[in-house]
Design an enzyme around this catalytic site. Sequence first.
Site, PDB file in Angstrom:
ATOM      1  N   ARG A  97       0.656  -1.253  -0.365  1.00 24.44           N
ATOM      2  CA  ARG A  97       0.477   0.154  -0.451  1.00 24.44           C
ATOM      3  C   ARG A  97       0.430   0.756  -0.148  1.00 24.44           C
ATOM      4  O   ARG A  97       2.250   1.633   1.090  1.00 24.44           O
ATOM      5  CB  ARG A  97      -1.065   0.067   1.498  1.00 24.44           C
ATOM      6  CG  ARG A  97      -1.578   0.573   0.872  1.00 24.44           C
ATOM      7  CD  ARG A  97      -2.282   1.178   2.742  1.00 24.44           C
ATOM      8  NE  ARG A  97      -2.506   2.445   2.088  1.00 24.44           N
ATOM      9  CZ  ARG A  97      -3.021   3.733   3.547  1.00 24.44           C
ATOM     10  NH1 ARG A  97      -2.625   3.512   4.816  1.00 24.44           N
ATOM     11  NH2 ARG A  97      -3.652   4.390   3.187  1.00 24.44           N
ATOM     12  N   HIS A 141      -2.556  11.390   0.763  1.00 23.17           N
ATOM     13  CA  HIS A 141      -2.628  10.428   2.128  1.00 23.17           C
ATOM     14  C   HIS A 141      -1.678  11.868   2.254  1.00 23.17           C
ATOM     15  O   HIS A 141      -0.533  12.238   3.065  1.00 23.17           O
ATOM     16  CB  HIS A 141      -0.983   9.586   2.419  1.00 23.17           C
ATOM     17  CG  HIS A 141      -0.674   9.908   3.550  1.00 23.17           C
ATOM     18  ND1 HIS A 141      -1.055   7.905   3.316  1.00 23.17           N
ATOM     19  CD2 HIS A 141      -0.667   9.851   4.249  1.00 23.17           C
ATOM     20  CE1 HIS A 141      -1.181   7.452   4.567  1.00 23.17           C
ATOM     21  NE2 HIS A 141      -0.840   8.484   5.358  1.00 23.17           N
ATOM     22  N   GLU A 186      -6.970   8.828   6.364  1.00 21.72           N
ATOM     23  CA  GLU A 186      -7.474   9.648   7.505  1.00 21.72           C
ATOM     24  C   GLU A 186      -8.079  10.636   7.357  1.00 21.72           C
ATOM     25  O   GLU A 186      -7.523  11.456   7.694  1.00 21.72           O
ATOM     26  CB  GLU A 186      -6.044   9.086   8.366  1.00 21.72           C
ATOM     27  CG  GLU A 186      -5.925   7.808   8.366  1.00 21.72           C
ATOM     28  CD  GLU A 186      -4.282   7.738   9.982  1.00 21.72           C
ATOM     29  OE1 GLU A 186      -4.784   6.728  10.163  1.00 21.72           O
ATOM     30  OE2 GLU A 186      -4.409   8.836  10.201  1.00 21.72           O
ATOM     31  N   ASN A 315      -7.078   1.882  10.448  1.00 17.23           N
ATOM     32  CA  ASN A 315      -6.123   2.141  10.588  1.00 17.23           C
ATOM     33  C   ASN A 315      -6.569   2.189  12.511  1.00 17.23           C
ATOM     34  O   ASN A 315      -6.772   3.259  12.746  1.00 17.23           O
ATOM     35  CB  ASN A 315      -5.713   3.712  10.220  1.00 17.23           C
ATOM     36  CG  ASN A 315      -5.199   3.417   8.616  1.00 17.23           C
ATOM     37  OD1 ASN A 315      -5.885   2.546   7.589  1.00 17.23           O
ATOM     38  ND2 ASN A 315      -4.588   4.705   7.763  1.00 17.23           N
ATOM     39  N   TYR A 317      -4.501   1.812  16.398  1.00 13.91           N
ATOM     40  CA  TYR A 317      -2.846   1.753  16.899  1.00 13.91           C
ATOM     41  C   TYR A 317      -3.144   1.936  18.276  1.00 13.91           C
ATOM     42  O   TYR A 317      -2.527   1.892  18.885  1.00 13.91           O
ATOM     43  CB  TYR A 317      -2.783   3.577  16.705  1.00 13.91           C
ATOM     44  CG  TYR A 317      -2.381   3.864  15.019  1.00 13.91           C
ATOM     45  CD1 TYR A 317      -0.554   2.659  15.063  1.00 13.91           C
ATOM     46  CD2 TYR A 317      -2.872   4.387  14.101  1.00 13.91           C
ATOM     47  CE1 TYR A 317       0.355   3.272  13.360  1.00 13.91           C
ATOM     48  CE2 TYR A 317      -1.987   4.248  12.275  1.00 13.91           C
ATOM     49  CZ  TYR A 317      -0.538   3.781  12.361  1.00 13.91           C
ATOM     50  OH  TYR A 317       0.038   3.172  11.060  1.00 13.91           O
ATOM     51  N   GLU A 374      -3.574  -0.113   8.455  1.00 19.07           N
ATOM     52  CA  GLU A 374      -2.334   0.961   9.015  1.00 19.07           C
ATOM     53  C   GLU A 374      -2.528  -0.371  10.135  1.00 19.07           C
ATOM     54  O   GLU A 374      -3.545  -0.167  11.045  1.00 19.07           O
ATOM     55  CB  GLU A 374      -1.861   2.047   8.813  1.00 19.07           C
ATOM     56  CG  GLU A 374      -1.753   2.618   7.751  1.00 19.07           C
ATOM     57  CD  GLU A 374      -1.821   4.272   7.841  1.00 19.07           C
ATOM     58  OE1 GLU A 374      -1.411   4.779   9.382  1.00 19.07           O
ATOM     59  OE2 GLU A 374      -1.975   4.805   7.544  1.00 19.07           O
TER      60      GLU A 374
END
Length: 472
Positions: A97, A141, A186, A315, A317, A374
């Site tokens: 990606r 991005h 995002e 994504n 985290y 991600e």
Amino acid sequence: MLGPMTSTVPASQADATEAAALARRFPPGFVFGAASSAYQIEGAADEDGRGKSIWDTFSHTPGRTREGETGDVACDHYHRWQDDIALMRELGIGSYRFSMSWSRVLPDGIGAVNQPGLDFYDHLVDGLLAAGITPLPTLYHWDLPQALYDRGGWTSPEAPAWFAEYAGVMATRLGDRVPRWLTLNEPQVFAFAGHAYGRHAPGMEDWPTALRVADGALRGHAAAAEQIRAIVAGAEIGIALNLNRVEPATNSAEDAEAADRHHAIHQRWFADPLFGRPYPEVAVRAQREAGHLPEGLVVDGQAVIGPTLDFVGLNYYTREVIAADRESEFGLRMAPAPDVQRTTMGWEVNPGGLLKVLDWLHRDYAPREIAITECGAAFPEPSLLADAELVDDPERTRFLADHVAVAAQAIDEGIPLTGFYAWSLLDNYEWAEGYAQRFGIVHVDYPTQRRIVKRSGRLYQAVARAHRSAGS
């Protein structure tokens, strides 16, 4: 061209055993990939006709980034892409990606195409395919062409058409080999961190503008999706959303309401419209009470855009713990849990939160498919020896193994999860944090651009190879 200078050091026996056990938990066809983004790795900021982006401007503005660091060189991927593909092949990466730099292809954002920039991505795709690696491009991005920002950026009524034009250029050139696309990465971050909180480019602190940017980006996503589908037969369109786990600090009703409000403002504000819903009422009410709603924003229960997604990119985290606080904006504040492991970004390590987010997506929106686009962490690393063949990063290795295991559990529970992309392939330019934060499964020695695989990369290699050798 310099070689990647990697070793063939294998994973430890313990890591290899764990990797084999993890690999057996995934069905045939599951994708183990790695991710990156253009401004964070490409460098070559002033080469071959590339135009400036808002991140060029922001990073060159004194005081905006750590020690004034910029992405001018980054990982020099623009010149070393062939070596980086060889490295991915060695690691057994099944899909890569990456994002395209809008201003490298269209220096003014629209109009004349910069042929060398377009050629770069054409060659990259061909190189990936020749290595048996599936490309997964992301159109945007965070690096908006500066020329378009000067014309209003995502707040302009023309922004969706600009983005669709760019999508059309890329789809026309690459669509014969690339059926699967991500539009935006995002949008919460570039809309809010960039325009409400001022931490990212362009560095504004204005909520009404941030909400207009979010609206323009969502409409741009829909316009780009339509354009790609008109050009690429059988195209599959996704978007990458940052969706951390949100939980109340206590069992009180006040904290529960605050957590729900935070979730609606920062996550459902983007997820709901992508599934054909209006902006969430609880977030609309909070923004209205704060005096943030801009004139003309459609918040009266009408759908912002229609359903547009073939798959959702997640994504993930960390976990965000929220407490009620009448003195703070929106009546809430972060209340980090004490005595938990944290990354060097200050983020709580919480693998179980990934399963809860996947379950929420599956239960509330029922997407056909979810891919973890991600997942990764920054941790301290030992000093690099000149003759090092491996960088030992036990904390990241454990982080990666635990989150891959959660992905397997999600599949066991019936969630349509089809891929896991480690963030990131390489250590890279971490935006306003400069080069201090290292997320890569491959170490980059920036002065020499030497790449050295980390222990986490070897673990991931072992998982990917074991999965492939099992006939997947």
